[in-house]
Scaffold this motif. Structure first.
Motif, PDB file in Angstrom:
ATOM      1  N   GLY A  62      36.830  59.041  42.788  1.00 14.01           N
ATOM      2  CA  GLY A  62      37.155  57.723  42.003  1.00 14.01           C
ATOM      3  C   GLY A  62      38.388  58.354  42.187  1.00 14.01           C
ATOM      4  O   GLY A  62      39.387  57.460  41.361  1.00 14.01           O
ATOM      5  N   SER A  63      39.081  58.850  42.213  1.00 13.02           N
ATOM      6  CA  SER A  63      40.510  59.367  42.311  1.00 13.02           C
ATOM      7  C   SER A  63      41.425  59.105  43.167  1.00 13.02           C
ATOM      8  O   SER A  63      43.300  58.441  42.847  1.00 13.02           O
ATOM      9  N   GLU A  64      41.079  58.073  44.275  1.00 10.17           N
ATOM     10  CA  GLU A  64      42.632  57.283  45.236  1.00 10.17           C
ATOM     11  C   GLU A  64      41.226  56.401  45.097  1.00 10.17           C
ATOM     12  O   GLU A  64      40.538  55.818  45.269  1.00 10.17           O
ATOM     13  N   LYS A  65      42.370  54.577  45.362  1.00 13.55           N
ATOM     14  CA  LYS A  65      41.994  53.879  44.798  1.00 13.55           C
ATOM     15  C   LYS A  65      42.501  53.211  46.579  1.00 13.55           C
ATOM     16  O   LYS A  65      44.364  53.446  46.351  1.00 13.55           O
ATOM     17  N   ALA A  66      42.464  51.972  46.696  1.00  8.52           N
ATOM     18  CA  ALA A  66      43.450  51.056  48.006  1.00  8.52           C
ATOM     19  C   ALA A  66      42.648  49.797  47.450  1.00  8.52           C
ATOM     20  O   ALA A  66      41.370  49.388  47.697  1.00  8.52           O
ATOM     21  N   TYR A  67      43.515  49.551  47.617  1.00  7.42           N
ATOM     22  CA  TYR A  67      43.817  47.470  47.766  1.00  7.42           C
ATOM     23  C   TYR A  67      44.220  46.290  48.364  1.00  7.42           C
ATOM     24  O   TYR A  67      45.033  47.002  49.095  1.00  7.42           O
ATOM     25  N   VAL A  68      43.359  45.537  48.997  1.00  8.22           N
ATOM     26  CA  VAL A  68      44.512  44.519  50.055  1.00  8.22           C
ATOM     27  C   VAL A  68      45.326  43.793  48.865  1.00  8.22           C
ATOM     28  O   VAL A  68      45.527  43.693  47.982  1.00  8.22           O
ATOM     29  N   ASP A  69      46.217  43.580  50.146  1.00  6.29           N
ATOM     30  CA  ASP A  69      47.766  42.673  48.726  1.00  6.29           C
ATOM     31  C   ASP A  69      47.445  42.117  48.015  1.00  6.29           C
ATOM     32  O   ASP A  69      48.365  42.104  46.876  1.00  6.29           O
ATOM     33  N   SER A  70      46.414  41.108  48.609  1.00  9.09           N
ATOM     34  CA  SER A  70      46.747  39.933  47.850  1.00  9.09           C
ATOM     35  C   SER A  70      45.728  39.479  46.402  1.00  9.09           C
ATOM     36  O   SER A  70      45.676  39.066  45.017  1.00  9.09           O
ATOM     37  N   VAL A  71      45.443  41.250  46.327  1.00 16.17           N
ATOM     38  CA  VAL A  71      44.533  41.134  44.330  1.00 16.17           C
ATOM     39  C   VAL A  71      45.280  42.546  43.943  1.00 16.17           C
ATOM     40  O   VAL A  71      44.591  42.632  42.936  1.00 16.17           O
ATOM     41  N   LYS A  72      45.945  43.426  44.664  1.00 11.94           N
ATOM     42  CA  LYS A  72      46.654  43.751  43.882  1.00 11.94           C
ATOM     43  C   LYS A  72      47.512  43.936  42.454  1.00 11.94           C
ATOM     44  O   LYS A  72      47.690  42.335  42.805  1.00 11.94           O
ATOM     45  N   GLY A  73      47.143  44.657  41.396  1.00 12.62           N
ATOM     46  CA  GLY A  73      47.627  44.190  39.899  1.00 12.62           C
ATOM     47  C   GLY A  73      46.589  43.469  39.673  1.00 12.62           C
ATOM     48  O   GLY A  73      46.758  43.185  38.352  1.00 12.62           O
ATOM     49  N   ARG A  74      45.621  42.327  40.230  1.00 15.93           N
ATOM     50  CA  ARG A  74      44.711  41.857  39.413  1.00 15.93           C
ATOM     51  C   ARG A  74      43.265  42.689  39.314  1.00 15.93           C
ATOM     52  O   ARG A  74      42.460  42.382  38.170  1.00 15.93           O
TER      53      ARG A  74
END
Lengths: 120, 103
Positions: free
Chosen positions: A55-67
């Protein structure tokens, strides 16, 4: 037998929140990167987020980052996707999936999906 | 961002036909490519990874080839269970899908 069971989907108003869960069994959960992939009605597949084994590394598609926030609890063999500030374009079936061990993002096992509808 | 383009979008074929689906990537990432099969209302199923490696349990009539920016999925003899939609994937980007339907 590998099983991934998602839950938590439903109807939510724009701007609202939902928390999706995925419970895993039949494999060594703590040894796998995991993902969420979504599919809008009648559309193709879209990768949403990845999380590494602890759980120490995460990645998100740009459209959901911050949400959206992806987390896991290895003691409970569970994944969570906290979705805030939901938009109509987040409407989709959300699948959790294992990433095949080997260093490349191949989605090996999938759950049955949980539908999310964002609408007023 | 990588763009994945599949062709054709729809393919009409008969049982026993040899079927080929093509996927073109906007950038080259060697042999990093997967193919998935999806039936209506079901989750996708991994068929091929690393462009040509057959996933365990997948029938040998499925094969993958290619590298760089052009890849193909071939079904050597189409079976009734194979009518479905097929997606390619490179890194975290999927193609738009190819629906294989009964002719």
């Amino acid at each position: 037998e590998v099983q991934l069971v998602e839950s938590g989907g439903g109807l939510v108003q724009p701007g609202g929140s939902l928390r999706l869960s995925c419970v895993a069994s039949g494999f060594t959960f703590s040894s796998h990167w995991m993902s969420w992939v979504r599919q809008a009605p009648g559309k193709g597949l879209e990768w949403v987020a990845n999380i590494n084994e602890d759980g120490s590394e995460k990645a998100y598609v740009d459209s959901v980052k911050g949400r959206f926030t992806f987390s896991r609890d290895n003691a409970k063999n569970s994944l969570y996707l906290q979705m805030n500030s939901l938009r109509a374009e987040d409407t989709a079936v959300y699948y959790c999936a294992t990433i095949k061990i080997g260093g490349e993002d191949y989605f090996e096992y999938w759950g049955q999906g949980t539908p999310v509808t964002v609408s007023s | 961002d990588i763009q994945m383009t599949q062709s054709p979008s729809t393919l009409s074929a008969s049982v026993g036909d040899r079927v080929t689906i093509t996927c073109r990537a906007s950038q080259s990432f060697s042999s990093w490519l997967a193919w998935y099969q999806q039936k209506p209302g079901k989750a996708p199923k991994l068929l091929i990874y690393k462009a040509s490696s057959l996933e365990s349990g997948v029938p040998s009539r499925f094969s993958g080839s290619g590298s760089g920016t052009e890849f193909t999925l071939t079904i050597s003899s189409l079976q009734p269970d194979d009518f479905a939609t097929y997606f390619c994937q490179q890194l975290r980007t999927f193609g738009q899908g190819t629906k294989v339907e009964i002719k």
